[in-house]
Motif scaffolding. Structure first.
Motif, PDB file in Angstrom:
ATOM      1  N   VAL A 170     -40.062 -14.909  13.613  1.00  0.00           N
ATOM      2  CA  VAL A 170     -39.169 -15.535  14.577  1.00  0.00           C
ATOM      3  C   VAL A 170     -38.269 -16.495  13.809  1.00  0.00           C
ATOM      4  O   VAL A 170     -38.765 -17.379  13.093  1.00  0.00           O
ATOM      5  N   GLU A 171     -36.972 -16.326  13.958  1.00  0.00           N
ATOM      6  CA  GLU A 171     -36.013 -17.183  13.265  1.00  0.00           C
ATOM      7  C   GLU A 171     -35.830 -18.500  14.022  1.00  0.00           C
ATOM      8  O   GLU A 171     -35.998 -18.570  15.237  1.00  0.00           O
ATOM      9  N   LYS A 172     -35.451 -19.534  13.298  1.00  0.00           N
ATOM     10  CA  LYS A 172     -35.158 -20.839  13.868  1.00  0.00           C
ATOM     11  C   LYS A 172     -34.164 -20.678  15.024  1.00  0.00           C
ATOM     12  O   LYS A 172     -33.170 -19.971  14.901  1.00  0.00           O
ATOM     13  N   HIS A 173     -34.457 -21.304  16.155  1.00  0.00           N
ATOM     14  CA  HIS A 173     -33.618 -21.333  17.361  1.00  0.00           C
ATOM     15  C   HIS A 173     -33.465 -19.975  18.058  1.00  0.00           C
ATOM     16  O   HIS A 173     -32.619 -19.830  18.927  1.00  0.00           O
ATOM     17  N   GLU A 174     -34.281 -18.997  17.719  1.00  0.00           N
ATOM     18  CA  GLU A 174     -34.248 -17.689  18.390  1.00  0.00           C
ATOM     19  C   GLU A 174     -35.028 -17.784  19.714  1.00  0.00           C
ATOM     20  O   GLU A 174     -36.179 -18.220  19.736  1.00  0.00           O
ATOM     21  N   TRP A 175     -34.403 -17.370  20.807  1.00  0.00           N
ATOM     22  CA  TRP A 175     -35.070 -17.378  22.112  1.00  0.00           C
ATOM     23  C   TRP A 175     -36.168 -16.321  22.133  1.00  0.00           C
ATOM     24  O   TRP A 175     -35.954 -15.176  21.720  1.00  0.00           O
TER      25      TRP A 175
END
Length: 91
Positions: free
Chosen positions: A68-73
């Motif tokens: 999961v990438e930073k700031h990914e919903w």
């Protein structure tokens, strides 16, 4: 104070063991974004699902790794047993 739908056990500054009870109220499993990228490893849980923004939910199984990438919903969807995750945070 907001109650979280999970319990954390901190392993070190980058690793957390996170447990979601089978009894968790689904309304607490909200769409959210995290402040850092992470790799999530599913340690146990039956019929839980993971969903990214604009994608269909997918069932997760023991041993699955989710990046999961930073700031990914994203969100999780309740399954039929307790869900245990290993969360490894990345800078």
């Amino acid at each position: 104070m907001t109650l979280k739908p999970y319990k954390d056990k901190v392993i070190n500054e980058c690793k957390v063991l996170r447990t979601f009870s089978v009894d968790v109220d689904e309304s607490f499993l909200e769409w959210h974004r995290d402040e850092e990228s992470r790799t999530i490893t599913v340690l146990s849980g039956k019929k839980w699902k993971f969903q990214r923004d604009n994608e269909l939910p997918c069932t997760v199984c023991e041993g699955d790794k989710i990046k999961v990438e930073k700031h990914e919903w994203h969100r999780i969807i309740k399954g039929e047993s307790t869900l245990v995750l290993l969360i490894e945070k990345h800078a």
